[in-house]
Design an enzyme around this catalytic site. Structure first.
Site, PDB file in Angstrom:
ATOM      1  N   CYS A 106       0.842  -1.203   0.000  1.00  0.00           N
ATOM      2  CA  CYS A 106       0.000   0.000   0.000  1.00  0.00           C
ATOM      3  C   CYS A 106       0.877   1.253   0.000  1.00  0.00           C
ATOM      4  O   CYS A 106       1.728   1.424   0.877  1.00  0.00           O
ATOM      5  CB  CYS A 106      -0.931   0.017   1.196  1.00  0.00           C
ATOM      6  SG  CYS A 106      -2.008   1.488   1.231  1.00  0.00           S
ATOM      7  N   GLY A 206      -0.972  -4.949 -12.109  1.00  0.00           N
ATOM      8  CA  GLY A 206      -0.771  -3.586 -12.597  1.00  0.00           C
ATOM      9  C   GLY A 206      -1.148  -3.416 -14.054  1.00  0.00           C
ATOM     10  O   GLY A 206      -0.680  -4.159 -14.920  1.00  0.00           O
TER      11      GLY A 206
END
Length: 313
Positions: A106, A206
């Site tokens: 994160c 991603g």
């Protein structure tokens, strides 16, 4: 796209196309929806280990699983205290879950500045200890992390080795550095190096917004599978597309999502959450700006449904 089951410890996934954990989005209903559309694994929003250990009610809400869910139950934990992480992993609240995913990626300042999430990329000994402590729970353990803090500190391969050595059964590598947040190109070479450094399954994450993106990421990295994040927020039917399943009636799917979200989380949450989700789903739709204005003024889920019925998605 070759669909394969992934072995995570003693667990076997439905396939190798996963829903990545997304704070504020991957609630029980959304996870069920994505699983039904073809996702081989879904993971909860990130859950605070401290919140679990100290009985925070909002934290408990994040752990809801629908009775209909038939997949591997996976919970993502975050924290920086190894003992607290172990206690959380061994807690009664986590007992129904088969897999614990440790958040070491994160990038958000609130998490990073507290020494959690991607901050652990800068502290190998602590990261290793956390994995070893969570592993003591007896559950399968995965780790999700970024390739580094910035372009001058790409450590994906080294960190992958650390995770494997500490006992992780799988890793998921987000191909951006912490400073990029969600912008910029995915560094496929860094993910490939992580893949080549370990023997445990490696999932690439991603930049996946369509089937072609998933195929490119697999081909460029050699990863065992992919995890879809924002692409699922905009279009959860991406899983059907990637997995070669029939595309659903999108409007019927969203109406069911509204009803199920209301059923499990109440009218107020469902209204606010589904206004936000439908706004995502409308991306690219003609006149969507005017529709969104009307949508965000809707005071009830019934009004949201009424607006939805007049939209072509």
């Amino acid at each position: 796209m070759n669909l394969n089951s992934i072995k995570i410890g003693k667990l076997h996934t439905e396939n190798n196309i996963f829903l990545a954990p997304l704070a504020g989005y991957t609630n029980a209903v959304f996870r069920q929806l994505c699983f039904d559309l073809g996702a081989g694994l879904t993971v909860t929003e990130m859950v605070s280990a401290k919140g679990l250990c100290y009985g925070n009610e909002k934290t408990q809400d994040l752990l809801l699983v629908t009775p209909e869910y038939k997949g591997i139950k996976a919970c993502q934990l975050f924290g920086s205290d190894p003992e607290i992480m172990r206690r959380a992993a061994e807690s009664e609240a986590i007992n129904p879950f088969d897999l614990i995913d440790i958040n070491m990626g994160c990038p958000m300042p609130k998490i990073y500045n507290n020494g959690e999430g991607s901050a652990l990329l800068n502290n190998f000994p602590l990261a290793e200890k956390i994995i070893k402590e969570v592993k003591k729970s007896g559950k399968a353990v995965s780790v999700k992390f970024r390739i580094g803090l910035d372009e001058n500190s790409i450590i994906a391969a080294e960190f992958a080795k650390l995770c494997e050595g500490a006992g992780a059964d799988m890793i998921c590598v987000h191909g951006r550095t912490r400073d990029k947040i969600y912008a910029g190109e995915v560094n496929t070479a860094a993910i490939e190096k992580a893949k080549n450094a370990v023997k445990i399954p490696v999932i690439a994450n991603g930049g996946i917004f369509c089937k072609a993106d998933a195929e490119r990421l697999i081909n460029a990295t050699g990863a065992d599978g992919v995890a879809v994040a924002r692409g699922a927020m905009y279009a959860p039917w991406i899983f059907a597309e990637i997995c070669g399943k029939p595309l659903p009636d999108k409007k019927a799917l969203i109406l069911k999502q509204i009803d199920d979200t209301k059923k499990y989380y109440g009218e107020r949450f469902a209204c606010v959450f589904m206004r936000k989700m439908i706004a995502f789903y409308l991306r690219g739709t003609p006149n969507c700006t005017d529709i969104k204005v009307k949508l965000f003024k809707a005071p009830t889920t019934d009004e949201v449904k009424t607006i939805l019925k007049d939209i072509n998605i």
